[in-house]
Design a protein around this motif. Sequence first.
Motif, PDB file in Angstrom:
ATOM      1  N   PHE A   1       0.198   8.358  -6.202  1.00  0.00           N
ATOM      2  CA  PHE A   1      -0.643   9.420  -5.648  1.00  0.00           C
ATOM      3  C   PHE A   1       0.190  10.593  -5.156  1.00  0.00           C
ATOM      4  O   PHE A   1       1.306  10.411  -4.676  1.00  0.00           O
ATOM      5  CB  PHE A   1      -1.498   8.892  -4.488  1.00  0.00           C
ATOM      6  CG  PHE A   1      -2.429   7.765  -4.858  1.00  0.00           C
ATOM      7  CD1 PHE A   1      -3.008   7.689  -6.128  1.00  0.00           C
ATOM      8  CD2 PHE A   1      -2.737   6.780  -3.930  1.00  0.00           C
ATOM      9  CE1 PHE A   1      -3.871   6.654  -6.456  1.00  0.00           C
ATOM     10  CE2 PHE A   1      -3.604   5.741  -4.248  1.00  0.00           C
ATOM     11  CZ  PHE A   1      -4.168   5.674  -5.517  1.00  0.00           C
TER      12      PHE A   1
ATOM     13  N   MET B   1       1.040   3.853  -3.157  1.00  0.00           N
ATOM     14  CA  MET B   1       0.657   5.257  -2.944  1.00  0.00           C
ATOM     15  C   MET B   1       1.793   6.183  -3.351  1.00  0.00           C
ATOM     16  O   MET B   1       1.580   7.216  -3.999  1.00  0.00           O
ATOM     17  CB  MET B   1       0.269   5.486  -1.474  1.00  0.00           C
ATOM     18  CG  MET B   1      -1.067   4.844  -1.110  1.00  0.00           C
ATOM     19  SD  MET B   1      -1.452   4.943   0.674  1.00  0.00           S
ATOM     20  CE  MET B   1      -1.875   6.700   0.831  1.00  0.00           C
TER      21      MET B   1
ATOM     22  N   VAL C   1      -6.891   4.977   4.863  1.00  0.00           N
ATOM     23  CA  VAL C   1      -6.272   3.692   4.540  1.00  0.00           C
ATOM     24  C   VAL C   1      -6.670   2.671   5.610  1.00  0.00           C
ATOM     25  O   VAL C   1      -6.441   2.887   6.797  1.00  0.00           O
ATOM     26  CB  VAL C   1      -4.739   3.828   4.442  1.00  0.00           C
ATOM     27  CG1 VAL C   1      -4.104   2.480   4.130  1.00  0.00           C
ATOM     28  CG2 VAL C   1      -4.378   4.849   3.356  1.00  0.00           C
TER      29      VAL C   1
ATOM     30  N   ILE D   1      -8.910   3.628   0.576  1.00  0.00           N
ATOM     31  CA  ILE D   1      -7.991   2.564   0.172  1.00  0.00           C
ATOM     32  C   ILE D   1      -8.029   1.424   1.189  1.00  0.00           C
ATOM     33  O   ILE D   1      -7.946   1.656   2.395  1.00  0.00           O
ATOM     34  CB  ILE D   1      -6.550   3.119   0.070  1.00  0.00           C
ATOM     35  CG1 ILE D   1      -6.494   4.246  -0.985  1.00  0.00           C
ATOM     36  CG2 ILE D   1      -5.546   2.007  -0.272  1.00  0.00           C
ATOM     37  CD1 ILE D   1      -5.213   5.057  -0.948  1.00  0.00           C
TER      38      ILE D   1
ATOM     39  N   THR E   1       0.843  -1.203   0.000  1.00  0.00           N
ATOM     40  CA  THR E   1       0.000   0.000   0.000  1.00  0.00           C
ATOM     41  C   THR E   1       0.878   1.254   0.000  1.00  0.00           C
ATOM     42  O   THR E   1       0.653   2.185  -0.769  1.00  0.00           O
ATOM     43  CB  THR E   1      -0.945  -0.016   1.228  1.00  0.00           C
ATOM     44  OG1 THR E   1      -1.751  -1.187   1.152  1.00  0.00           O
ATOM     45  CG2 THR E   1      -1.836   1.215   1.252  1.00  0.00           C
TER      46      THR E   1
ATOM     47  N   ILE F   1      -3.046  11.332   5.939  1.00  0.00           N
ATOM     48  CA  ILE F   1      -3.650  10.001   5.954  1.00  0.00           C
ATOM     49  C   ILE F   1      -4.331   9.741   7.290  1.00  0.00           C
ATOM     50  O   ILE F   1      -3.768  10.034   8.352  1.00  0.00           O
ATOM     51  CB  ILE F   1      -2.552   8.928   5.727  1.00  0.00           C
ATOM     52  CG1 ILE F   1      -1.811   9.209   4.420  1.00  0.00           C
ATOM     53  CG2 ILE F   1      -3.150   7.520   5.725  1.00  0.00           C
ATOM     54  CD1 ILE F   1      -0.472   8.498   4.319  1.00  0.00           C
TER      55      ILE F   1
ATOM     56  N   LYS G   1      -6.667  13.335   3.218  1.00  0.00           N
ATOM     57  CA  LYS G   1      -6.768  13.075   1.773  1.00  0.00           C
ATOM     58  C   LYS G   1      -6.881  11.578   1.478  1.00  0.00           C
ATOM     59  O   LYS G   1      -7.330  11.196   0.402  1.00  0.00           O
ATOM     60  CB  LYS G   1      -5.534  13.644   1.041  1.00  0.00           C
ATOM     61  CG  LYS G   1      -5.430  15.177   1.083  1.00  0.00           C
ATOM     62  CD  LYS G   1      -6.450  15.824   0.178  1.00  0.00           C
ATOM     63  CE  LYS G   1      -6.431  17.352   0.286  1.00  0.00           C
ATOM     64  NZ  LYS G   1      -6.959  17.820   1.605  1.00  0.00           N
ATOM     65  N   TYR G   2      -6.405  10.743   2.420  1.00  0.00           N
ATOM     66  CA  TYR G   2      -6.460   9.289   2.222  1.00  0.00           C
ATOM     67  C   TYR G   2      -6.949   8.606   3.497  1.00  0.00           C
ATOM     68  O   TYR G   2      -6.413   8.876   4.577  1.00  0.00           O
ATOM     69  CB  TYR G   2      -5.070   8.729   1.885  1.00  0.00           C
ATOM     70  CG  TYR G   2      -4.458   9.372   0.663  1.00  0.00           C
ATOM     71  CD1 TYR G   2      -4.827   8.966  -0.614  1.00  0.00           C
ATOM     72  CD2 TYR G   2      -3.529  10.408   0.787  1.00  0.00           C
ATOM     73  CE1 TYR G   2      -4.288   9.574  -1.740  1.00  0.00           C
ATOM     74  CE2 TYR G   2      -2.983  11.023  -0.333  1.00  0.00           C
ATOM     75  CZ  TYR G   2      -3.371  10.597  -1.588  1.00  0.00           C
ATOM     76  OH  TYR G   2      -2.848  11.204  -2.703  1.00  0.00           O
TER      77      TYR G   2
ATOM     78  N   ALA H   1     -11.959  12.322   0.696  1.00  0.00           N
ATOM     79  CA  ALA H   1     -10.695  11.580   0.849  1.00  0.00           C
ATOM     80  C   ALA H   1     -10.766  10.274   0.053  1.00  0.00           C
ATOM     81  O   ALA H   1     -11.831   9.672  -0.061  1.00  0.00           O
ATOM     82  CB  ALA H   1     -10.433  11.281   2.324  1.00  0.00           C
ATOM     83  N   LYS H   2      -9.614   9.862  -0.494  1.00  0.00           N
ATOM     84  CA  LYS H   2      -9.555   8.601  -1.228  1.00  0.00           C
ATOM     85  C   LYS H   2      -9.637   7.435  -0.249  1.00  0.00           C
ATOM     86  O   LYS H   2      -9.013   7.451   0.799  1.00  0.00           O
ATOM     87  CB  LYS H   2      -8.254   8.545  -2.047  1.00  0.00           C
ATOM     88  CG  LYS H   2      -8.336   7.548  -3.187  1.00  0.00           C
ATOM     89  CD  LYS H   2      -7.236   7.750  -4.216  1.00  0.00           C
ATOM     90  CE  LYS H   2      -7.208   6.563  -5.164  1.00  0.00           C
ATOM     91  NZ  LYS H   2      -8.462   6.369  -5.914  1.00  0.00           N
TER      92      LYS H   2
ATOM     93  N   ILE I   1     -14.061  10.258   4.111  1.00  0.00           N
ATOM     94  CA  ILE I   1     -14.370   9.727   2.775  1.00  0.00           C
ATOM     95  C   ILE I   1     -15.520  10.531   2.161  1.00  0.00           C
ATOM     96  O   ILE I   1     -15.470  10.926   0.998  1.00  0.00           O
ATOM     97  CB  ILE I   1     -14.714   8.222   2.830  1.00  0.00           C
ATOM     98  CG1 ILE I   1     -13.484   7.402   3.243  1.00  0.00           C
ATOM     99  CG2 ILE I   1     -15.243   7.727   1.475  1.00  0.00           C
ATOM    100  CD1 ILE I   1     -13.796   5.976   3.702  1.00  0.00           C
TER     101      ILE I   1
END
Lengths: 267, 267
Positions: free
Chosen positions: B81, B77, B123, B149, B73, B86, B120-121, B146-147, B142
Motif C-alpha cells: 500500500f 501494508m 487498522v 484492515i 499487518t 492510520i 487513509k487506513y 479509508a481502507k 471508513i
Amino acid sequence: MVGIIFDMDGVLYRGNKPIEGARELVELLKSSGVPFLFLTNNSTKTPRMYREKLERMGIDVSEERIVTSGLATRLYMEKHFPPGEIFVIGGEGLVEEMERLGWGVVGVDEARSGRWRDVKYVVVGLDPGLTYEKLKYGTLAIRNGAKFIGTNPDTTFPGEEGIYPGAGSILAALKAATDVEPMIIGKPNEPMFEIVKDKIGEEELWMVGDRLDTDIAFAKRFGMKAVMVLTGVHSLDDVEKIGIKPDLVLPSVKELIEYLKVRGVIE
Amino acid sequence: MVGIIFDMDGVLYRGNKPIEGARELVELLKSSGVPFLFLTNNSTKTPRMYREKLERMGIDVSEERIVTSGLATRLYMEKHFPPGEIFVIGGEGLVEEMERLGWGVVGVDEARSGRWRDVKYVVVGLDPGLTYEKLKYGTLAIRNGAKFIGTNPDTTFPGEEGIYPGAGSILAALKAATDVEPMIIGKPNEPMFEIVKDKIGEEELWMVGDRLDTDIAFAKRFGMKAVMVLTGVHSLDDVEKIGIKPDLVLPSVKELIEYLKVRGVIE
C-alpha cells in the motif's frame, strides 16, 4: 377509532427544528380526542427527556404519549420475563428505564468483582460510554446463560460529523463474541408492536414515518396503515429502490392534517 | 529444506508454563539450522514482548523469529500500500507497529478535532482500551473512504474469567456500521501466509498448531504440512466434529522431536 403512531425525527422535527404543521397537527389530534403516540428507536433518552425536547420546539405532549425503545424494553420485560439482575450496555435513558424495573442493575465495578455471574439479562442499546470492559462482561454474562436483549436494530444513525455506529453495531460485536442472536425490541420488530398496541388500545392503527426500512416496514408487517412523509431520510425514488411500498405518501405532516379532515378523523 | 512454523499458545506453552519438550525442540532446531518461525494472531503484543515472555519460560529465540499479526499487518501494508495516515483501534503492540511504518498515526484527540478526514487506513485488532469514540471515528473514516484492515479474524480468545471478545468482534461492529468488509491479515488468511513465506524463504513448509479452524485450516489452505498437537484447544474428537483434517497428529511437541529425527530434519 383510528390510533396514530408517529415516528419523531424526520417527521415532527429535524434536529432541533419543528417541521411545519407538526404543532398544529398535535393540537388538532388532542382536541379531537384521537389516540396517538410518538415512537422512537432511540434508547439513550427517556420519554421525559423527549417531552422536554418537544416542548422547546413548541410541541406540547405528555410523557405518556412517548414511547422510546428503552421504555418498550422495560415494559416488555415486565410483561414477559421473571425478575433478575441486569447488565446494561447503553445510554443514560436505558439505565434509568432498567433501574425502574427494580430488578437490580449490575454496574461495571460490580461486574469486575465477579458479579457478572449473577446477571440474568444483558440489555444493549446505543452506548456513547461503551468500553471494552462492558463488551467483555456482556460477553461473559451471555455465555454464562444471561438473556441477550437489544433495544433496537439500527446499525447507524446520523450524527453531527456524519453517520455514527448505532445499537445494532454494538449488538453485532456481542453476537460475534457469543454466537447468540439477541431478542430485539425496537421497530420493525414484534415486541415494539405489542407494547404500542397495549398502550394505544385501538384496532385500526396508522404509522406515520420517514424511513422505509424501519417505519414503513414496521407498519406493513403488522397490518398498520403505512403513511410515508418526505421530510426525513427517504425519498420517492427510494420506494422503488428499497421495494417497500407505503399505503400513502405525503409531502409532510402538514398535508396529513388535510387528509385527516377529509377522512373525518379530525374536525 | 523444510521450514517450520509454530503457533505459540497451546503448542509451546500454556499461559505462562512451557510445554514439555518445547525448550529442547527449539535448541535442536537452532543447532541443526532448520528455518523456523513462531506465529500468533495476537496483535496486542510486539515480537519483543513475546521474546521476553518466551525467555522467562527458558525458551530462547530472537525477535526475528516471531511474527505477530500486528507485525504481519505492518509488513503487508509496507509491501502493498502507498503511505497514508492510520487510525488504530488496537492494543499497545499494534500501535507500536503502525508507528514504525512512519506514515503517521492519528490519535483519538486528533480525530476529534476533525483529523479523521485525513485517515487513509483504519487498522483494527483486539483493543482492551476500546471506546465508543474509537468506533465512531473508525466508522467515519471508513465511510469517508479509508481502507479497512483487520489484524486477525478471531471473534474470541480465552481470558482469565472466561471467553473474551476478540478482534473479530470489534471488526463485526465496524462492519455493521459501515457495510464494508475488512481485509483481514491473520491466520487463516492469505496475507499472513505471504508474509510468513517471505520471511522463512523455504519451499516446503510445515505448520504446527493446536487449533483446527485457524492453524490447521491455514496449513491446508496454502499447501503446508498440517501438524496438529493435542496440548491446546482442540482434541482428536474435534477433528471429526469440525471436519478439518491435519496431515499428522502428535500428542505434543515432545513427540515432534522424535518425528523430526526419523525424518532426518534434525540430528
